[in-house]
Design a protein around this motif. Structure first.
Motif, PDB file in Angstrom:
ATOM      1  N   PHE A  22      28.059 -10.410  13.645  1.00  0.00           N
ATOM      2  CA  PHE A  22      27.281 -11.427  12.933  1.00  0.00           C
ATOM      3  C   PHE A  22      27.605 -11.400  11.443  1.00  0.00           C
ATOM      4  O   PHE A  22      27.835 -12.441  10.834  1.00  0.00           O
ATOM      5  CB  PHE A  22      25.782 -11.200  13.156  1.00  0.00           C
ATOM      6  N   ILE A  23      27.622 -10.216  10.859  1.00  0.00           N
ATOM      7  CA  ILE A  23      27.907 -10.093   9.425  1.00  0.00           C
ATOM      8  C   ILE A  23      29.298 -10.626   9.114  1.00  0.00           C
ATOM      9  O   ILE A  23      29.489 -11.367   8.150  1.00  0.00           O
ATOM     10  CB  ILE A  23      27.764  -8.631   8.963  1.00  0.00           C
ATOM     11  N   SER A  25      30.900 -12.894  10.557  1.00  0.00           N
ATOM     12  CA  SER A  25      30.966 -14.354  10.678  1.00  0.00           C
ATOM     13  C   SER A  25      30.079 -15.069   9.662  1.00  0.00           C
ATOM     14  O   SER A  25      30.086 -16.299   9.619  1.00  0.00           O
ATOM     15  CB  SER A  25      30.569 -14.770  12.089  1.00  0.00           C
ATOM     16  N   SER A  26      29.336 -14.329   8.844  1.00  0.00           N
ATOM     17  CA  SER A  26      28.319 -14.961   8.001  1.00  0.00           C
ATOM     18  C   SER A  26      28.493 -14.754   6.504  1.00  0.00           C
ATOM     19  O   SER A  26      27.560 -15.001   5.745  1.00  0.00           O
ATOM     20  CB  SER A  26      26.933 -14.425   8.394  1.00  0.00           C
ATOM     21  N   TYR A  27      29.604 -14.302   6.052  1.00  0.00           N
ATOM     22  CA  TYR A  27      29.778 -14.100   4.621  1.00  0.00           C
ATOM     23  C   TYR A  27      30.981 -14.881   4.121  1.00  0.00           C
ATOM     24  O   TYR A  27      31.846 -15.288   4.890  1.00  0.00           O
ATOM     25  CB  TYR A  27      29.934 -12.613   4.271  1.00  0.00           C
ATOM     26  N   ILE A  82      23.312 -15.240   3.748  1.00  0.00           N
ATOM     27  CA  ILE A  82      24.129 -15.899   4.770  1.00  0.00           C
ATOM     28  C   ILE A  82      24.722 -17.162   4.176  1.00  0.00           C
ATOM     29  O   ILE A  82      24.006 -17.997   3.613  1.00  0.00           O
ATOM     30  CB  ILE A  82      23.290 -16.197   6.018  1.00  0.00           C
ATOM     31  N   GLN A  84      25.650 -20.507   4.313  1.00  0.00           N
ATOM     32  CA  GLN A  84      25.405 -21.711   5.108  1.00  0.00           C
ATOM     33  C   GLN A  84      24.700 -22.730   4.215  1.00  0.00           C
ATOM     34  O   GLN A  84      23.687 -22.420   3.593  1.00  0.00           O
ATOM     35  CB  GLN A  84      24.544 -21.382   6.323  1.00  0.00           C
ATOM     36  N   LYS A  90      20.848 -22.445   8.529  1.00  0.00           N
ATOM     37  CA  LYS A  90      20.637 -21.177   7.837  1.00  0.00           C
ATOM     38  C   LYS A  90      19.360 -20.501   8.324  1.00  0.00           C
ATOM     39  O   LYS A  90      19.329 -19.283   8.516  1.00  0.00           O
ATOM     40  CB  LYS A  90      20.582 -21.390   6.325  1.00  0.00           C
ATOM     41  N   LEU A  93      20.117 -18.818  11.552  1.00  0.00           N
ATOM     42  CA  LEU A  93      20.952 -17.642  11.319  1.00  0.00           C
ATOM     43  C   LEU A  93      20.162 -16.490  10.694  1.00  0.00           C
ATOM     44  O   LEU A  93      20.364 -15.330  11.061  1.00  0.00           O
ATOM     45  CB  LEU A  93      22.149 -18.006  10.446  1.00  0.00           C
ATOM     46  N   ARG A  96      18.196 -14.870  13.411  1.00  0.00           N
ATOM     47  CA  ARG A  96      19.077 -14.035  14.243  1.00  0.00           C
ATOM     48  C   ARG A  96      19.403 -12.723  13.526  1.00  0.00           C
ATOM     49  O   ARG A  96      19.412 -11.658  14.147  1.00  0.00           O
ATOM     50  CB  ARG A  96      20.358 -14.804  14.585  1.00  0.00           C
ATOM     51  N   PHE A  97      19.663 -12.813  12.236  1.00  0.00           N
ATOM     52  CA  PHE A  97      19.960 -11.614  11.440  1.00  0.00           C
ATOM     53  C   PHE A  97      18.772 -10.644  11.478  1.00  0.00           C
ATOM     54  O   PHE A  97      18.947  -9.449  11.707  1.00  0.00           O
ATOM     55  CB  PHE A  97      20.297 -12.023  10.000  1.00  0.00           C
TER      56      PHE A  97
END
Length: 110
Positions: A22-23, A25-27, A82, A84, A90, A93, A96-97
């Motif tokens: 997840f990290i 894909s999110s930065y 994140i 987004q 966002k 996300l 989810r985080f």
């Protein structure tokens, strides 16, 4: 505090893997500083499973140490933003985080 048990290793390892993915894909830009601690935790668990390590107290203290380091206020998980632009996406996300973070904490803060 209750020590980790063998049956806790696999679910915790899965939570750490999901959190890592997840990290990643999110930065935007460089990998967040705290990511190295998440990676260390995952790798330590991977090694424990592979060699069938029995020193649960020791591995638990290492995991807690790395988790604390990952949660430093200014450069850790609490500061992660994140990448987004869409506020609705966002929001999903971020939820989810938080779910992934809670999944790891459930094993380390008993």
């Amino acid at each position: 505090m209750n020590s980790l048990k063998r049956e806790d290793l696999e679910p915790l390892r899965k939570h750490l893997k999901d959190l890592s993915e997840f990290i990643c894909s999110s930065y935007i830009g460089e990998v967040p500083y705290f990511f190295r601690f998440i990676e260390n935790m995952y790798n330590n668990l991977e090694i424990c499973v592979l060699v069938q390590y029995e020193g649960w107290e020791r591995i638990e203290s290492l995991l807690i140490r790395d988790w604390s380091a990952a949660n430093q206020t200014l450069i850790g998980i609490p500061d992660f933003d994140i990448a987004q632009d869409d506020p609705e996406v966002k929001e999903v996300l971020v939820c989810r985080f938080i779910e992934l973070i809670s999944g790891v904490e459930n094993y380390l803060k008993r």
